[in-house]
Design an enzyme around this catalytic site. Structure first.
Site, PDB file in Angstrom:
ATOM      1  CD  GLU A 124      18.666 101.459  12.413  1.00 46.03           C
ATOM      2  OE1 GLU A 124      17.436 102.005  12.411  1.00 46.03           O
ATOM      3  OE2 GLU A 124      18.933 100.488  11.638  1.00 46.03           O
ATOM      4  CG  ASN A 165      24.002  96.988  14.318  1.00 42.34           C
ATOM      5  OD1 ASN A 165      24.946  96.904  13.658  1.00 42.34           O
ATOM      6  ND2 ASN A 165      22.661  96.854  13.897  1.00 42.34           N
ATOM      7  CG  HIS A 201      21.652  98.432   5.109  1.00 40.69           C
ATOM      8  ND1 HIS A 201      21.219  97.318   4.835  1.00 40.69           N
ATOM      9  CD2 HIS A 201      21.376  98.852   6.605  1.00 40.69           C
ATOM     10  CE1 HIS A 201      20.807  96.824   5.888  1.00 40.69           C
ATOM     11  NE2 HIS A 201      20.855  97.349   7.089  1.00 40.69           N
ATOM     12  CD  GLU A 230      21.038  95.650  10.287  1.00 43.75           C
ATOM     13  OE1 GLU A 230      20.550  96.247   9.656  1.00 43.75           O
ATOM     14  OE2 GLU A 230      21.016  95.929  11.657  1.00 43.75           O
ATOM     15  CG  ASP A 232      21.659  95.473   2.169  1.00 52.68           C
ATOM     16  OD1 ASP A 232      22.031  96.739   2.137  1.00 52.68           O
ATOM     17  OD2 ASP A 232      20.431  95.180   2.614  1.00 52.68           O
TER      18      ASP A 232
END
Length: 302
Positions: A124, A165, A201, A230, A232
């Protein structure tokens, strides 16, 4: 179903749940090819005091993975969040901070050498507009910290796949454009950046990202592997049938994107059950982001 593609399916793991919840533990062992530590490899856990490293919890997860023939994604070496107070509560010069970062990376990656399949080396580092995020690392060390981190990680474990990432880089947009530009530039300079991780996300309030295949494919064409790291898909609670369908569509779009790009190595969900999910603690009024509900019942998305 994906075995013939070589794409691995993984989950982030809550190590407390792994230790204390037999149903959770059995599902982690049976359902997934890879595991990612949700928190226990982050800086505040492994180096709570300068120079004192504690890999106890992380070692437990790595041992579990080995026993279940799973690969481990290491997460994460350089991030602006979840840093220990000794690091954030004082001022540093570049001459002081650079060896601290180097020692942390060499020690952590070296500790797990040969046992970690892939590392999220830098996490990030970009803003939504494509500029570099104003972190302690950028403020004190300048943009070169990114290249340094990858070089040190590669030095400590030459066989681990090294990832950059980030979130909101699933499709083509200013942020993913900036990530692509930086990683291709670093690779031209010989920096061992080998892969990009798109976190995934998503929120059913917003449209599913478009151009996922196009985006991952440009990284592949530039010689890089990729992964959904990651995934979701959260909703405003309570969830109705429309949001449930939207969740399924979000997971499906990311999964298909990875399946359709040969160099997309893995698809990881950030927790597989709502019983142990980070979303409600961060996004007020939202949740139901995982593939299974609180009672370990699979949702349509599963």
């Amino acid at each position: 179903l994906a075995a013939h593609t070589g794409m691995r399916v993984g989950t982030a793991v809550d190590t407390s749940a792994l230790a204390n919840d037999a149903t959770y533990r059995a599902a982690v062992g049976a359902e997934f090819d890879t595991v990612t530590p949700e928190n226990v490899m982050k800086w505040e856990v492994v180096e709570p005091e300068q120079g004192r490293f504690d890999f106890t919890q992380a070692d437990t997860l790595v041992a579990f993975a080995r026993a279940h023939k799973q690969k481990v994604r290491g997460h994460t070496l350089v991030w602006h969040s979840q840093l220990p107070a000794w690091l954030t509560s004082r001022s540093w010069t570049a001459a002081e901070l650079r060896p601290v970062l180097r020692e942390h990376i060499l020690t952590e990656v070296g500790h797990f050498r040969g046992r970690i399949w892939a590392w999220d080396v830098v996490n990030e580092a970009f803003n939504e507009d494509g500029s570099l995020r104003d972190t302690i690392w950028l403020q004190v060390l300048g943009p070169s910290y990114i290249a340094d981190a990858f070089r040190w990680a590669h030095q400590a474990d030459p066989k681990a796949i090294l990832f950059y990432n980030d979130f909101n880089i699933e499709g083509v947009n200013p942020k993913s454009d900036a990530v692509f530009a930086l990683l291709t530039q670093l690779r031209r300079q010989g920096v061992p950046v080998q892969a990009v991780g798109a976190q995934g996300h998503l929120d059913t309030q917003f449209p599913i990202p478009t151009g996922i295949v196009q985006n991952l494919r440009r990284f592949a064409d530039a010689g890089m592997d990729s992964a959904i790291t990651e995934a979701d898909v959260r909703s405003v609670l309570p969830v109705d049938a429309t949001e449930s369908a939207a969740q399924s569509a979000g997971y499906s779009a990311m999964l298909q994107g990875c399946l359709l790009v040969r160099r997309c190595l893995s698809f990881t969900v950030w927790g597989f059950t709502d019983k142990y999910q980070w979303v409600p603690g961060v996004f007020a009024g939202e949740g139901s982001a995982a593939l299974w509900d609180e009672n370990f019942r699979p949702k349509p998305a599963y």
